[in-house]
Design a protein around this motif. Structure first.
Motif, PDB file in Angstrom:
ATOM      1  N   ALA A 195     -24.347  -8.602 -76.509  1.00  0.00           N
ATOM      2  CA  ALA A 195     -25.393  -7.663 -76.099  1.00  0.00           C
ATOM      3  C   ALA A 195     -24.824  -6.543 -75.241  1.00  0.00           C
ATOM      4  O   ALA A 195     -25.228  -5.382 -75.357  1.00  0.00           O
ATOM      5  CB  ALA A 195     -26.497  -8.405 -75.349  1.00  0.00           C
ATOM      6  N   ASN A 196     -23.877  -6.885 -74.382  1.00  0.00           N
ATOM      7  CA  ASN A 196     -23.280  -5.859 -73.517  1.00  0.00           C
ATOM      8  C   ASN A 196     -22.513  -4.825 -74.333  1.00  0.00           C
ATOM      9  O   ASN A 196     -22.559  -3.623 -74.027  1.00  0.00           O
ATOM     10  CB  ASN A 196     -22.351  -6.520 -72.500  1.00  0.00           C
ATOM     11  CG  ASN A 196     -21.814  -5.530 -71.492  1.00  0.00           C
ATOM     12  OD1 ASN A 196     -22.551  -4.969 -70.692  1.00  0.00           O
ATOM     13  ND2 ASN A 196     -20.509  -5.300 -71.523  1.00  0.00           N
ATOM     14  N   ARG A 197     -21.839  -5.280 -75.374  1.00  0.00           N
ATOM     15  CA  ARG A 197     -21.051  -4.346 -76.187  1.00  0.00           C
ATOM     16  C   ARG A 197     -21.958  -3.318 -76.870  1.00  0.00           C
ATOM     17  O   ARG A 197     -21.631  -2.124 -76.917  1.00  0.00           O
ATOM     18  CB  ARG A 197     -20.243  -5.119 -77.241  1.00  0.00           C
ATOM     19  CG  ARG A 197     -19.080  -5.909 -76.645  1.00  0.00           C
ATOM     20  CD  ARG A 197     -18.435  -6.825 -77.679  1.00  0.00           C
ATOM     21  NE  ARG A 197     -17.446  -7.701 -77.086  1.00  0.00           N
ATOM     22  CZ  ARG A 197     -16.141  -7.447 -77.010  1.00  0.00           C
ATOM     23  NH1 ARG A 197     -15.665  -6.316 -77.528  1.00  0.00           N
ATOM     24  NH2 ARG A 197     -15.317  -8.300 -76.455  1.00  0.00           N
ATOM     25  N   ILE A 198     -23.106  -3.767 -77.406  1.00  0.00           N
ATOM     26  CA  ILE A 198     -23.984  -2.815 -78.091  1.00  0.00           C
ATOM     27  C   ILE A 198     -24.754  -1.984 -77.083  1.00  0.00           C
ATOM     28  O   ILE A 198     -25.027  -0.795 -77.306  1.00  0.00           O
ATOM     29  CB  ILE A 198     -24.922  -3.551 -79.079  1.00  0.00           C
ATOM     30  CG1 ILE A 198     -25.373  -2.604 -80.199  1.00  0.00           C
ATOM     31  CG2 ILE A 198     -26.105  -4.175 -78.392  1.00  0.00           C
ATOM     32  CD1 ILE A 198     -24.296  -2.256 -81.189  1.00  0.00           C
ATOM     33  N   TYR A 199     -25.100  -2.574 -75.935  1.00  0.00           N
ATOM     34  CA  TYR A 199     -25.841  -1.849 -74.898  1.00  0.00           C
ATOM     35  C   TYR A 199     -25.009  -0.680 -74.367  1.00  0.00           C
ATOM     36  O   TYR A 199     -25.524   0.440 -74.215  1.00  0.00           O
ATOM     37  CB  TYR A 199     -26.207  -2.789 -73.760  1.00  0.00           C
ATOM     38  CG  TYR A 199     -26.920  -2.103 -72.608  1.00  0.00           C
ATOM     39  CD1 TYR A 199     -28.256  -1.727 -72.722  1.00  0.00           C
ATOM     40  CD2 TYR A 199     -26.260  -1.825 -71.416  1.00  0.00           C
ATOM     41  CE1 TYR A 199     -28.911  -1.091 -71.681  1.00  0.00           C
ATOM     42  CE2 TYR A 199     -26.907  -1.188 -70.374  1.00  0.00           C
ATOM     43  CZ  TYR A 199     -28.226  -0.828 -70.509  1.00  0.00           C
ATOM     44  OH  TYR A 199     -28.877  -0.196 -69.472  1.00  0.00           O
TER      45      TYR A 199
END
Length: 206
Positions: free
Chosen positions: A53-57
């Protein structure tokens, strides 16, 4: 001795994201192997979800103009980061109170529980953004399906109220998010991966 106990409790409360009530309940519980394994394995499972999630956020945050769907994906990824990080803090607190390690020495097959491969996770940072968004949704749907299976198993086999309450929240939240992500994939003209199949005889405390 009292000072030491008070200090330990303060530290554990901080680790649990301020969820002192959950720690008090955990302290009063007598966990079984099922409770301990759920916390250990779910922490590992959550940690990968937070990473994905952090990578896409981060990538969506860097975009100057986002579609309405991209805004929703940014919100979804942020919610996964914050909610699952908080839950990991709570579970770490329980394990500390139970004098158990944070990681399971005999973990279940996590890929069978819907986890992505390291290569799939890393690709979310390097694929063209549109491909990364599709991959994120596909991987996270599968990941959530595994999380729901783990939580449903805990509802059957765990003893402590803290684990049962956590498992129920995981089932409710992630089942809802799965439906939302499938709808988002449709709008991207993409299909989800085949649904994750139940593992025969899956038991926490294996």
């Amino acid at each position: 001795m009292k000072t030491t106990q008070a200090t330990l409790f303060a530290v554990l409360t901080l680790l649990a994201g301020g969820a002192g009530g959950y720690l008090l309940k955990a302290q009063q519980s007598q966990p079984t192997a099922a409770d301990v394994v759920f916390a250990q394995d779910m922490m590992t499972h959550h940690s990968q979800a937070v990473d994905m999630a952090n990578r896409i956020y981060v990538r969506l945050l860097a975009e100057q103009k986002l579609s309405q769907q991209d805004e929703f994906m940014k919100y979804l990824s942020y919610d996964i980061i914050t909610s699952q990080s908080n839950q990991n803090g709570q579970m770490l607190g329980w394990l500390s109170l139970w004098n158990k390690p944070a990681t399971n020495p005999s973990p279940m097959d996590m890929q069978a529980m819907g986890m992505a491969t390291p290569e799939q996770v890393a690709a979310l940072s390097s694929l063209p953004l549109n491909e990364a968004k599709t991959s994120f949704l596909q991987l996270m749907i599968r990941h959530h399906q595994g999380g729901v299976m783990m939580a449903e198993d805990a509802l059957k086999s765990a003893r402590t109220d803290v684990v049962k309450n956590m498992a129920q929240r995981v089932v409710q939240a992630q089942t809802s998010e799965i439906e939302g992500m499938k709808s988002m994939l449709e709008k991207l003209n993409a299909e989800p991966l085949p649904d994750l199949e139940d593992m025969p005889g899956m038991e926490h405390g294996h």
